[in-house]
Design a protein around this motif. Sequence first.
Motif, PDB file in Angstrom:
ATOM      1  N   PRO A   1      19.307  19.761  25.785  1.00 21.81           N
ATOM      2  CA  PRO A   1      19.791  18.762  25.246  1.00 21.81           C
ATOM      3  C   PRO A   1      20.555  17.887  26.480  1.00 21.81           C
ATOM      4  O   PRO A   1      20.795  16.660  26.284  1.00 21.81           O
ATOM      5  N   THR A   2      20.753  18.672  27.572  1.00 22.50           N
ATOM      6  CA  THR A   2      21.294  17.889  28.622  1.00 22.50           C
ATOM      7  C   THR A   2      20.343  16.604  29.285  1.00 22.50           C
ATOM      8  O   THR A   2      20.748  15.621  29.436  1.00 22.50           O
TER       9      THR A   2
ATOM     10  N   LEU B   1      25.709  18.587  35.279  1.00 22.06           N
ATOM     11  CA  LEU B   1      25.491  17.651  34.406  1.00 22.06           C
ATOM     12  C   LEU B   1      26.000  18.143  33.078  1.00 22.06           C
ATOM     13  O   LEU B   1      26.837  17.447  32.405  1.00 22.06           O
ATOM     14  N   ARG B   2      25.638  19.197  32.674  1.00 18.89           N
ATOM     15  CA  ARG B   2      26.291  19.667  31.511  1.00 18.89           C
ATOM     16  C   ARG B   2      27.542  20.094  31.405  1.00 18.89           C
ATOM     17  O   ARG B   2      27.997  19.713  30.472  1.00 18.89           O
TER      18      ARG B   2
ATOM     19  N   ALA C   1      19.888  13.997  26.764  1.00 20.93           N
ATOM     20  CA  ALA C   1      21.190  13.211  26.998  1.00 20.93           C
ATOM     21  C   ALA C   1      21.004  12.163  28.194  1.00 20.93           C
ATOM     22  O   ALA C   1      21.892  11.027  27.907  1.00 20.93           O
TER      23      ALA C   1
ATOM     24  N   VAL D   1      27.444   9.248  29.810  1.00 18.86           N
ATOM     25  CA  VAL D   1      26.463  10.090  30.386  1.00 18.86           C
ATOM     26  C   VAL D   1      26.270   9.301  31.909  1.00 18.86           C
ATOM     27  O   VAL D   1      26.150   9.834  32.734  1.00 18.86           O
TER      28      VAL D   1
ATOM     29  N   LEU E   1      29.422  16.905  31.037  1.00 22.22           N
ATOM     30  CA  LEU E   1      29.266  16.312  29.580  1.00 22.22           C
ATOM     31  C   LEU E   1      29.945  17.239  28.566  1.00 22.22           C
ATOM     32  O   LEU E   1      30.433  16.741  27.605  1.00 22.22           O
TER      33      LEU E   1
ATOM     34  N   SER F   1      21.831   7.197  28.847  1.00 17.31           N
ATOM     35  CA  SER F   1      22.445   6.490  30.215  1.00 17.31           C
ATOM     36  C   SER F   1      21.671   4.899  30.170  1.00 17.31           C
ATOM     37  O   SER F   1      22.068   4.325  30.802  1.00 17.31           O
TER      38      SER F   1
ATOM     39  N   LEU G   1      21.056  19.893  36.646  1.00 14.95           N
ATOM     40  CA  LEU G   1      21.229  20.054  35.170  1.00 14.95           C
ATOM     41  C   LEU G   1      22.210  20.537  34.521  1.00 14.95           C
ATOM     42  O   LEU G   1      23.100  20.309  33.591  1.00 14.95           O
ATOM     43  N   HIS G   2      22.559  21.756  35.222  1.00 16.39           N
ATOM     44  CA  HIS G   2      23.779  22.662  34.946  1.00 16.39           C
ATOM     45  C   HIS G   2      25.138  21.832  35.166  1.00 16.39           C
ATOM     46  O   HIS G   2      26.071  21.900  34.332  1.00 16.39           O
TER      47      HIS G   2
ATOM     48  N   LEU H   1      25.589  18.798  21.684  1.00 17.92           N
ATOM     49  CA  LEU H   1      25.850  18.049  23.097  1.00 17.92           C
ATOM     50  C   LEU H   1      25.476  16.520  22.702  1.00 17.92           C
ATOM     51  O   LEU H   1      26.340  15.877  23.087  1.00 17.92           O
TER      52      LEU H   1
ATOM     53  N   LEU I   1      19.889  23.545  28.605  1.00 20.43           N
ATOM     54  CA  LEU I   1      19.643  22.574  29.317  1.00 20.43           C
ATOM     55  C   LEU I   1      18.725  21.168  28.635  1.00 20.43           C
ATOM     56  O   LEU I   1      18.758  20.152  29.144  1.00 20.43           O
TER      57      LEU I   1
END
Lengths: 235, 179
Positions: A46-47, B169-170, A50, B119, B173, A54, B166-167, B110, A44
């Motif tokens: 790196p998410t 979103l991952r 990321a 994003v 992406l 934006s 978040l999951h 990522l 998570l």
Amino acid sequence: MSDHDLDLEQTALFALGCLNQEEAQAARRHLMNCTLCSDEYALLAPTGDALALSAESGAQEYTLPLRRVKKKLLAQIKPAKTTQFRWYQGIAAIACCIAIGASFWAYTRKSDDIHPTSQSADVRLSPQTVALLLAPGTKRYPLAHGTVLIDNHGLYLILTRLPALPPGHVFQAWTLAKGAKKMQPDRIFTDSLDDLTAIQLMANPATTSAVALSIEPSGGSLQPTTPALFVRRVG
Amino acid sequence: MSVNEADMLLERIRNGDTKAFEQLYDRYSRLVFGIALRMLGDTASAEDVLQSLFFMLWTSPHRYRGGNFRAWLCRVARNRALDILRQRSAHVSAELTEDLVLDHATEDSLNHHLDRACVQAALAQLPAEQRVPIELGFFEGIPHEEIARRIATPLGTVKTRIRSGLHRLRKFLTPEVAP
């Protein structure tokens, strides 16, 4: 929901960066001892990182502030082109001074707001700088080893016998704007022990109330990190 | 610009190469400025963050100790903006660690291949109940208790939504980086 689900949720909050200080420290400690949460964090974090992408500014309207900051940065990081006047370069200037004649000497000797060191050095200055010193409108602010000069066009530092710089360090000038409480970084430069240095500062002479100089790490600093070599009120 | 290119520019910056510094600035200033502007909401403060961060890169390039440079830069920019937010409000969360070498999340690829558009598109696919707390937490630096209070939602629910968001979103992406 198990206790460990709660830990995983806390890990997600940690990855996003929305835990308070104490919780963040606790999460960090937990991650060191828990493989499951550590894997969750690896997934998570790196998410979370990321998300920042934006926000990248794509609008043309921001071109101006970006250019403005770039200009400021380059002025900070590029050493000022120092004009070093050596004896052999000063021959022309001496000739110029002779031509200017005794009136110049009378003028400068009578003037007690120029440090003696600066007077002897002034003979070796370029004709332009001599003209600057002679101009009736030029204001002079003596220093122990130099002078701050202000005329309508700029703010100048004339310095001599600067201390030797430690390796990896530079001289950095600072200016204080009228009404401001914080010094602003100005030119950085390097110079050797016996050179006379004349530099034009970036600050607006009309709005500057003080000038200072310090020794800073190479590249300069945003705020002075060493005691000032001098602080001179001007204006 | 690849990660290696950024590393090479930083190496040149360590040797006092101002051209390399300009190149790095031209490549990443929009990102840093954008993050700061989004978090702080005013151009002057965003300029301060941009200037101080790049000045730090010039004077202390060793602060970057390897890993994904862009991810590191984002964290530093966010942390600097958080410092300013902290002066404005007591409700600001802890900083993200900047040492990506010690943060094994940096091994993840990522972040390497993403850009603003993808994003933003992924965020737009999240339901508001997940997107809003995530954005409040990340861009406004608000701790989860405060998020729960602001959106009038139980704390446990907020935590669950952030994690599941978040999951998700991952997942949105990840196809972008599938080999």
